[in-house]
Design an enzyme around this catalytic site. Structure first.
Site, PDB file in Angstrom:
ATOM      1  N   ARG A  94       0.842  -1.190   0.000  1.00 37.53           N
ATOM      2  CA  ARG A  94       0.000   0.000   0.000  1.00 37.53           C
ATOM      3  C   ARG A  94       0.876   1.238   0.000  1.00 37.53           C
ATOM      4  O   ARG A  94       1.925   1.273   0.647  1.00 37.53           O
ATOM      5  CB  ARG A  94      -0.914   0.023   1.235  1.00 37.53           C
ATOM      6  N   SER A 157       8.193  -5.580   5.903  1.00 36.43           N
ATOM      7  CA  SER A 157       7.842  -6.675   6.825  1.00 36.43           C
ATOM      8  C   SER A 157       8.698  -7.920   6.638  1.00 36.43           C
ATOM      9  O   SER A 157       8.161  -9.027   6.475  1.00 36.43           O
ATOM     10  CB  SER A 157       6.382  -7.054   6.639  1.00 36.43           C
ATOM     11  N   ASP A 210       6.486  -4.150  10.215  1.00 40.00           N
ATOM     12  CA  ASP A 210       5.034  -3.924  10.340  1.00 40.00           C
ATOM     13  C   ASP A 210       4.574  -4.003  11.798  1.00 40.00           C
ATOM     14  O   ASP A 210       3.594  -3.369  12.192  1.00 40.00           O
ATOM     15  CB  ASP A 210       4.236  -4.909   9.460  1.00 40.00           C
TER      16      ASP A 210
HETATM   17  C1  GLC Z   1       7.602 -12.396   8.881  1.00 39.85           C
HETATM   18  C2  GLC Z   1       8.706 -11.352   8.751  1.00 39.85           C
HETATM   19  C3  GLC Z   1       8.581 -10.297   9.820  1.00 39.85           C
HETATM   20  C4  GLC Z   1       7.169  -9.712   9.813  1.00 39.85           C
HETATM   21  C5  GLC Z   1       6.151 -10.830   9.964  1.00 39.85           C
HETATM   22  C6  GLC Z   1       4.719 -10.319   9.936  1.00 39.85           C
HETATM   23  O1  GLC Z   1       7.800 -13.109  10.056  1.00 39.85           O
HETATM   24  O2  GLC Z   1       9.965 -11.995   8.836  1.00 39.85           O
HETATM   25  O3  GLC Z   1       9.527  -9.273   9.596  1.00 39.85           O
HETATM   26  O4  GLC Z   1       7.049  -8.782  10.851  1.00 39.85           O
HETATM   27  O5  GLC Z   1       6.325 -11.759   8.918  1.00 39.85           O
HETATM   28  O6  GLC Z   1       4.399  -9.710   8.730  1.00 39.85           O
END
Ligand code: GLC
Length: 473
Positions: A94, A157, A210
């Site tokens: 997004r 993320s 995230d």
């Molecule tokens: C995976 C990623 C992590 C993220 C999580 C939730 O575990 O490695 O960085 O926060 O997914 O999206």
């Protein structure tokens, strides 16, 4: 690899499949014993989780990375202004322009893009840059050459090693991404370079997980927010840690005395496979995944994987002629063909002939002629896999919350986002109920689990603003 040791006679009636043959029920009992977790077993996992958190706070490169986010502030809720953000998740991207109203509220203009396979495998940063360009052009926001570069918050993320608020080198990919040439490189540079190739002058003010942005989005309106959690395609959490407890932190102590740490808890028990309740179905998934022996905890909890575990179970049963009379299909034989969302629907199919499940087995998976017993077994699989995920998710929560008991003496908010939490039937309740077995009642009542939908975009903008303010001081 210890098995779960619940005796068969204590198994819940809910896992009795009406009309099943003795062989079918026996196989379901095997699954039930593997997937149900006693409090004793969960307690042991929580203890190990806590130990791993300490190890990760003491040194780099351990199983739990305990990533230092360099976010050392809390918003007051009175901050105002408009900030741009990019929110890259496991499934979607997004681009947003968030306006903070100074009263803990925010509005945003945003555009959502589905991550195409090509971007997941090769062109990720160019794809993100193109989405930013589309957003700016569609909203007439492209800065003129004479204007300063746009400042943006970037929610990324995936696990990064952060040496500052606006840099982070990729440790490894998770959640099915495999873009070559990125590991060990600064993802902020990769993004800024891709943006420059399109002639867009954008400055990344902050790169954050995230979980960190979900936490900060909640904190903008709620001073009690202490923890941000994602149960979505992947799973992870971030929380405010006392800097004095972070032995590996070598920088100057922030005035606040605290820093948000992203646990990267999806990696718990990776490589070692020492304590999580692995079944043959988990092992099969792991072997064939893009990251064998990685993200062990995530593979038992998050949306990317649960459908695949269930598919493995179906084939195990079919191969013994205990399901679908031993039949399969090209679709059912293909990895990842059973999306986790089908398990969500199956778990709550209460129609007399399980019509929803019939649709899934016969249409989606293309295996015609299911019996009612086949469908009941499918429903039981969906429940077992989903409930184990919900119980295991309490492990990380409890380990983190009890790490700072000082916080539990007053009201605290845990901000939670992600498709599993939002959509999987009973997930939120089972998770909270399980957590309540491990936290004294007087403290548990202070915890508020707060759904924070799409917080990571707003949170990234809040952090970009706080980081920019800090630089200007
Ligand atoms: C995976 C990623 C992590 C993220 C999580 C939730 O575990 O490695 O960085 O926060 O997914 O999206």
């Amino acid at each position: 690899m210890a098995g779960n040791t619940q005796p068969a006679e204590q198994l819940d009636e809910r896992y009795r499949v009406a009309g099943a043959t003795a062989e079918q029920q026996q196989a379901v009992d095997v699954l039930t014993r593997q997937f149900l977790l006693t409090d004793e077993r969960l307690g042991a996992i929580i203890k190990e989780f806590r130990r791993r958190m300490e190890v990760g706070l003491a040194a780099d490169s351990t199983m739990l990375k305990m990533v230092l986010s360099h976010v050392v502030w809390r918003p007051t809720g009175q901050e105002t202004g408009s900030y741009f953000a990019i929110d890259l998740g496991g499934t979607n991207l997004r681009v947003l322009r968030v306006t903070l109203d100074g009263k803990g509220g925010a509005t945003s203009v945003h555009q959502k893009f589905v991550l195409p396979e090509e971007a997941k495998k090769r062109t990720l940063f160019d794809f993100i840059a193109q989405c930013v360009e589309t957003f700016l052009d569609d909203h007439n926001m492209r800065p003129a050459a004479s204007e300063p570069p746009l400042s943006i918050g970037f929610t990324f993320s995936y696990p990064i090693d952060q040496k500052s608020i606006n840099s982070g080198t990729l440790i490894h990919w998770t959640k099915g991404l495999s873009v070559p040439g990125c590991i060990g490189r600064d993802v902020v540079r990769l993004l800024e370079d891709a943006l420059l190739r399109l002639g867009l002058r954008v400055k990344v003010a902050a790169v954050v997980s995230d979980t960190v942005s979900t936490l900060l989005a909640a904190a903008y309106s709620d001073p009690a927010a202490q923890m941000g959690v994602i149960f979505g395609t992947g799973t992870n959490a971030a929380y405010y840690e006392d800097v004095a407890s972070i032995a590996k932190w070598k920088g100057a102590d922030p005035a606040s005395g605290e820093m948000v740490v992203s646990i990267e808890w999806g990696a718990f028990d990776s490589e070692e496979f020492a304590i999580l309740p692995f079944t043959p179905h988990d092992i099969k998934l792991d072997r064939k995944s893009l990251n064998p022996r990685g993200q062990a905890y995530e593979k038992m909890i998050s949306g990317m994987y649960l459908g695949e575990i269930a598919r493995n179970i179906m084939l195990w049963l079919a191969d013994q002629r205990l399901l679908l009379d031993g039949r399969s299909s090209a679709i059912l034989n293909a990895m990842w063909s059973l999306d986790t969302s089908y398990l969500s629907s199956a778990a709550v199919d209460n129609t007399p002939d399980l019509a929803e499940i019939r649709q899934i087995i016969e249409k989606t998976l293309d295996v015609p002629g299911s019996t009612l017993v086949d469908r009941r077994i499918f429903k039981t699989i969906a429940i077992l896999v989903g409930e184990r995920a919900a119980r295991l998710s309490a492990v990380g929560l409890v380990a983190t919350l009890t790490k700072r008991p000082d916080l539990l003496s007053k009201p605290i908010t845990v901000a939670i986002d992600g498709s599993m939490y939002e959509h999987y039937p009973g997930f939120a309740c089972i998770m909270a109920e399980t957590a309540s077995h491990f936290i004294p009642e007087g403290q548990f009542k202070n915890i508020r689990f707060s759904p924070t939908k799409d917080g990571s975009g707003v949170g990234a903008a809040v952090i970009a603003m706080l980081a920019t303010q800090q630089q200007q001081q």
